[in-house]
Scaffold this active site. Structure first.
Site, PDB file in Angstrom:
ATOM      1  N   GLY A 126       0.830  -1.184   0.000  1.00  0.00           N
ATOM      2  CA  GLY A 126       0.000   0.000   0.000  1.00  0.00           C
ATOM      3  C   GLY A 126       0.867   1.238   0.000  1.00  0.00           C
ATOM      4  O   GLY A 126       2.100   1.159  -0.129  1.00  0.00           O
ATOM      5  N   HIS A 185       1.743   3.351   2.387  1.00  0.00           N
ATOM      6  CA  HIS A 185       2.737   3.408   3.466  1.00  0.00           C
ATOM      7  C   HIS A 185       3.955   2.556   3.118  1.00  0.00           C
ATOM      8  O   HIS A 185       5.092   2.958   3.341  1.00  0.00           O
ATOM      9  CB  HIS A 185       2.102   2.949   4.783  1.00  0.00           C
ATOM     10  CG  HIS A 185       2.996   3.078   5.957  1.00  0.00           C
ATOM     11  ND1 HIS A 185       3.691   2.012   6.474  1.00  0.00           N
ATOM     12  CD2 HIS A 185       3.313   4.143   6.726  1.00  0.00           C
ATOM     13  CE1 HIS A 185       4.394   2.415   7.517  1.00  0.00           C
ATOM     14  NE2 HIS A 185       4.182   3.710   7.690  1.00  0.00           N
ATOM     15  N   CYS A 186       3.705   1.381   2.545  1.00  0.00           N
ATOM     16  CA  CYS A 186       4.802   0.485   2.160  1.00  0.00           C
ATOM     17  C   CYS A 186       5.705   1.122   1.102  1.00  0.00           C
ATOM     18  O   CYS A 186       6.920   0.965   1.132  1.00  0.00           O
ATOM     19  CB  CYS A 186       4.259  -0.821   1.600  1.00  0.00           C
ATOM     20  SG  CYS A 186       3.140  -1.711   2.687  1.00  0.00           S
ATOM     21  N   ALA A 187       5.083   1.820   0.152  1.00  0.00           N
ATOM     22  CA  ALA A 187       5.811   2.348  -1.000  1.00  0.00           C
ATOM     23  C   ALA A 187       6.466   3.702  -0.733  1.00  0.00           C
ATOM     24  O   ALA A 187       7.202   4.194  -1.586  1.00  0.00           O
ATOM     25  CB  ALA A 187       4.864   2.472  -2.190  1.00  0.00           C
TER      26      ALA A 187
END
Length: 169
Positions: A158, A160-162
């Site tokens: 998502g 936040h991950c990216a």
């Protein structure tokens, strides 16, 4: 607690370092799901602390007790409630544009920047709006920008991950 993340450190050592780094005085551990996906169910797709004692959590309206992710999410919710956290629940989207079993449809996996919150929208008008309203409550004064991030969800992540920082080498 996986060996590939903090080799040679005990749970107590990890906890002490995290508490020191964040200036916190207690840790609430979530069990996660070891070996179920590439992240062991990272907390950033489930729940986010938005202030002292305040948590925003993404839960299914109708949990499937045969789904290990739903069971883990409910256990984490109950653990946070037992710790006295003020919990605001955002439902998972009822429908999404992507139908893959591995698709990550998390409203909790957002990016907080100085003047805005960059969050996912999944094409479910009702839950997209519920998520936007919750983010507005938790981040007053910030613009809530909702984007189609289906391509990230298809590979298990998502916003936040990216958007995580890269350390200088």
């Amino acid at each position: 607690m996986n060996d590939n993340r903090n080799p040679g450190l005990s749970r107590n050592e990890i906890e002490a370092r995290l508490l020191g780094a964040y200036g916190a005085d207690r840790m609430i551990w979530a069990d996660g799901l070891w070996g179920e996906d590439i992240t062991d169910y990272h907390i950033d797709a489930l729940a986010r602390f938005t202030g002292p004692g305040r948590v925003l959590i993404n839960l299914p309206d109708e949990p499937d007790m045969n789904d290990p992710f739903h069971v883990s999410a409910l256990k984490t919710h109950d653990k946070l409630a037992a710790e006295g956290m003020d919990i605001d629940v955002i439902p998972e989207p009822f429908t999404t544009r992507v139908r893959s079993r591995d698709f990550v449809a998390s409203y909790a996996n957002y990016y907080a920047c100085n003047d805005a919150i960059i969050a996912a929208q999944f094409g479910d008008e009702e839950t997209d709006q519920i998520a936007k309203d919750a983010l507005e409550r938790h981040y007053p004064g910030r613009e809530i920008v909702m984007l189609n991030v289906d391509a990230l969800g298809e590979i298990g992540g998502g916003i936040h991950c990216a958007t995580q920082q890269m350390p200088a080498v």
